[in-house]
Write a protein that holds these residues in place. Structure first.
Motif, PDB file in Angstrom:
ATOM      1  N   ALA A   1       1.278  10.582  -9.542  1.00 53.12           N
ATOM      2  CA  ALA A   1       0.333  11.360  -9.145  1.00 53.12           C
ATOM      3  C   ALA A   1       0.663  12.653  -8.343  1.00 53.12           C
ATOM      4  CB  ALA A   1      -0.910  10.386  -8.568  1.00 53.12           C
ATOM      5  N   ALA A   2       1.741  12.396  -7.559  1.00 51.21           N
ATOM      6  CA  ALA A   2       2.332  13.461  -6.578  1.00 51.21           C
ATOM      7  C   ALA A   2       2.677  14.422  -7.076  1.00 51.21           C
ATOM      8  CB  ALA A   2       3.137  12.475  -5.821  1.00 51.21           C
TER       9      ALA A   2
ATOM     10  N   GLY B   1       2.788   0.491  -6.937  1.00 52.90           N
ATOM     11  CA  GLY B   1       1.953   1.503  -6.098  1.00 52.90           C
ATOM     12  C   GLY B   1       2.975   2.646  -5.953  1.00 52.90           C
ATOM     13  N   PHE B   2       4.236   2.551  -5.825  1.00 49.69           N
ATOM     14  CA  PHE B   2       5.034   3.629  -5.737  1.00 49.69           C
ATOM     15  C   PHE B   2       5.167   4.288  -7.031  1.00 49.69           C
ATOM     16  CE2 PHE B   2       9.389   5.648  -5.916  1.00 49.69           C
ATOM     17  CZ  PHE B   2       9.262   6.398  -4.990  1.00 49.69           C
ATOM     18  N   LYS B   3       5.247   3.586  -8.177  1.00 52.27           N
ATOM     19  CA  LYS B   3       5.164   4.169  -9.251  1.00 52.27           C
ATOM     20  C   LYS B   3       4.171   5.310  -9.565  1.00 52.27           C
ATOM     21  CE  LYS B   3       8.205   1.143 -12.184  1.00 52.27           C
ATOM     22  NZ  LYS B   3       8.056   0.184 -13.642  1.00 52.27           N
ATOM     23  N   ASN B   4       2.771   4.587  -9.315  1.00 56.07           N
ATOM     24  CA  ASN B   4       1.757   5.453  -9.462  1.00 56.07           C
ATOM     25  C   ASN B   4       1.766   6.356  -8.613  1.00 56.07           C
ATOM     26  OD1 ASN B   4       0.910   3.456 -11.501  1.00 56.07           O
ATOM     27  ND2 ASN B   4      -0.058   2.135 -10.049  1.00 56.07           N
TER      28      ASN B   4
ATOM     29  N   LEU C   1       0.935  -1.210  -0.063  1.00 57.68           N
ATOM     30  CA  LEU C   1       0.023   0.098   0.031  1.00 57.68           C
ATOM     31  C   LEU C   1       1.001   1.239  -0.017  1.00 57.68           C
ATOM     32  CD1 LEU C   1      -2.459   1.707   0.632  1.00 57.68           C
ATOM     33  CD2 LEU C   1      -2.285   1.192   2.874  1.00 57.68           C
ATOM     34  N   VAL C   2       0.532   2.369  -0.898  1.00 57.75           N
ATOM     35  CA  VAL C   2       1.226   3.450  -0.902  1.00 57.75           C
ATOM     36  C   VAL C   2       0.022   4.523  -0.813  1.00 57.75           C
ATOM     37  CG1 VAL C   2       2.843   4.858  -2.148  1.00 57.75           C
ATOM     38  CG2 VAL C   2       2.842   2.414  -2.353  1.00 57.75           C
ATOM     39  N   THR C   3       0.244   5.476   0.124  1.00 51.65           N
ATOM     40  CA  THR C   3      -0.551   6.694   0.036  1.00 51.65           C
ATOM     41  C   THR C   3      -0.113   8.042  -0.289  1.00 51.65           C
ATOM     42  OG1 THR C   3      -0.250   7.163   2.420  1.00 51.65           O
ATOM     43  CG2 THR C   3      -1.978   5.469   1.887  1.00 51.65           C
ATOM     44  N   VAL C   4      -0.597   8.641  -0.943  1.00 54.40           N
ATOM     45  CA  VAL C   4       0.234  10.154  -1.285  1.00 54.40           C
ATOM     46  C   VAL C   4      -0.964  11.430  -0.534  1.00 54.40           C
ATOM     47  CG1 VAL C   4       0.248  11.976  -3.023  1.00 54.40           C
ATOM     48  CG2 VAL C   4       0.564   9.529  -3.467  1.00 54.40           C
ATOM     49  N   GLN C   5      -0.386  12.136   0.321  1.00 57.81           N
ATOM     50  CA  GLN C   5      -0.927  13.064   0.998  1.00 57.81           C
ATOM     51  C   GLN C   5      -0.932  14.657   0.323  1.00 57.81           C
ATOM     52  OE1 GLN C   5      -2.725  11.938   4.071  1.00 57.81           O
ATOM     53  NE2 GLN C   5      -3.743  14.298   3.690  1.00 57.81           N
ATOM     54  N   HIS C   6      -1.839  15.001  -0.049  1.00 56.92           N
ATOM     55  CA  HIS C   6      -1.491  16.295  -0.689  1.00 56.92           C
ATOM     56  C   HIS C   6      -2.626  17.293   0.048  1.00 56.92           C
ATOM     57  CE1 HIS C   6      -1.180  19.580  -3.887  1.00 56.92           C
ATOM     58  NE2 HIS C   6      -2.601  19.900  -3.677  1.00 56.92           N
TER      59      HIS C   6
ATOM     60  N   GLN D   1      -4.877  10.006  -1.734  1.00 56.14           N
ATOM     61  CA  GLN D   1      -5.191   8.906  -2.537  1.00 56.14           C
ATOM     62  C   GLN D   1      -4.062   7.902  -2.273  1.00 56.14           C
ATOM     63  OE1 GLN D   1      -4.751  10.185  -6.887  1.00 56.14           O
ATOM     64  NE2 GLN D   1      -3.538  11.687  -5.945  1.00 56.14           N
ATOM     65  N   ALA D   2      -4.702   6.575  -2.481  1.00 56.82           N
ATOM     66  CA  ALA D   2      -4.062   5.138  -2.055  1.00 56.82           C
ATOM     67  C   ALA D   2      -3.876   4.399  -3.418  1.00 56.82           C
ATOM     68  CB  ALA D   2      -4.930   4.359  -1.149  1.00 56.82           C
ATOM     69  N   PHE D   3      -2.597   3.865  -3.262  1.00 55.60           N
ATOM     70  CA  PHE D   3      -2.267   2.769  -4.642  1.00 55.60           C
ATOM     71  C   PHE D   3      -1.943   1.456  -4.016  1.00 55.60           C
ATOM     72  CE2 PHE D   3      -1.901   7.341  -5.723  1.00 55.60           C
ATOM     73  CZ  PHE D   3      -2.395   7.525  -6.696  1.00 55.60           C
TER      74      PHE D   3
END
Length: 330
Positions: A49-50, A42-45, A25-30, A35-37
């Motif tokens: 997106a970041a 997951g890291f590539k996506n 699981l990878v999350t992006v906090q903006h 968002q979750a991938f």
């Protein structure tokens, strides 16, 4: 503050589920959005997106690497694999390539492991690499400003570009140097250099409170400074580069004398014997990675679940007791 707490709680629960189901699981906090991938990509996506300044958080597991081309914060689960205590490493598969565009600064990477090359090129300004394990080559190919390595274990660190104000602190490094390496105002503090040291290609560095366990031989440049270090020497060492407080001796028994595990390499504990603790650094603490104002730790600064206990059955009200133990670097 309440919103931040809720988001943090959501992330913790998400990582619990990821570990329970063995899903990457990878999350992006903006800002307040997340968002979750999932899965190996997951890291590539997440990188795609970041945006600059976002926080990318990774669970334990294997992730395909991607070019890091944005000044973001990347927080892994650490490099320690200890299933008994519910610690799972974040492993990047493939070379890690960092190439930030001109003008971006502030990239922060913590708690990842890689068995491949770690290449830093492009714009390097105010970049920090923290609590990472890198078992192949780490090469800084371009000119860097304020590059920091903290609490890292590195097999081969090569500063082939010009380093301005580089800081290597409380790190264990097997091999240090690189072709035509040079620096301005570089500092290595409370480190252990275990195997080889290419002095001819590391210049304008100050070494302080370090263990230097490789032969100090064929040193032609007097531009490095050494304060309060412990290490070995060969007869060709240039003693004119030494300042006060250094203790150097023949290498034959230095590991057995100073290190409790008698096996000083970049992945060992490097815990000092009582004899080793007697020799203090410039600040009065022990020399090596466990001394100084920031003693070595492999625990990430972000909360990590180290233990979870689930009751075998629900109570009379149909509720199931779940207990979590969360650990973070203090």
């Amino acid at each position: 503050m309440k919103k931040f707490f809720i988001l943090t709680a959501m992330m913790i629960m998400a990582f619990v589920c990821a570990k329970a189901q063995d899903i990457q699981l990878v999350t992006v906090q903006h800002g307040s959005e997340m968002q979750a991938f999932y899965g190996p990509d997951g890291f590539k996506n997440a990188m795609a997106a970041a945006q600059k300044g976002d926080v990318i958080s990774l669970s334990g597991g294997n992730f395909n690497s991607a070019t890091i081309d944005k000044a973001v914060t990347i927080q892994g689960a650490g490099y320690v694999q200890d299933v008994k205590n519910n610690r799972y490493k974040t492993l990047f598969i493939g070379d890690v390539n960092i190439n930030l565009p001109e003008g971006e600064s502030g990239l922060y990477i913590e708690g990842i492991c890689t068995y491949n090359n770690f290449n830093i090129q492009g714009n390097v300004a105010s970049m920090s690499i923290v609590r990472c394990l890198m078992t192949n080559n780490v090469e800084v190919k371009s000119e860097s400003n304020n590059l920091t390595f903290l609490h890292c274990r590195i097999n081969n660190l090569k500063l082939t570009g010009v380093s301005h104000s580089a800081l290597v602190r409380n790190c264990a490094i097997e091999n240090f140097g690189g072709s035509k390496s040079n620096a301005e105002d570089g500092v290595a503090e409370n480190c252990v250099f275990c195997n080889s040291f290419d002095y001819d290609n590391v210049i304008h560095f100050t070494f302080k409170n370090c263990f230097i366990l490789c032969y100090l031989d064929n040193l032609k440049s007097a531009s490095n400074s050494f304060y309060y270090n412990i290490g070995s020497y060969d007869y060709t060492f240039n003693w004119n580069t030494l300042q006060e407080g250094n203790t150097f001796e023949r290498r034959s028994n230095i590991n057995a004398k100073y290190f409790g595990d008698n096996n000083a390499n970049y992945q060992s504990a490097l815990t000092l014997t009582e004899e080793g603790k007697k020799i203090k650094g410039q600040d009065g603490t022990e020399v090596g990675i466990h001394g100084g104002s920031m003693p070595f730790t492999d625990v990430p600064s972000t909360p990590q679940i180290t233990q979870k206990t689930v009751a075998p059955q629900s109570d009379a009200n149909g509720k199931l007791a779940v207990k979590f133990v969360i650990e973070a670097q203090k």
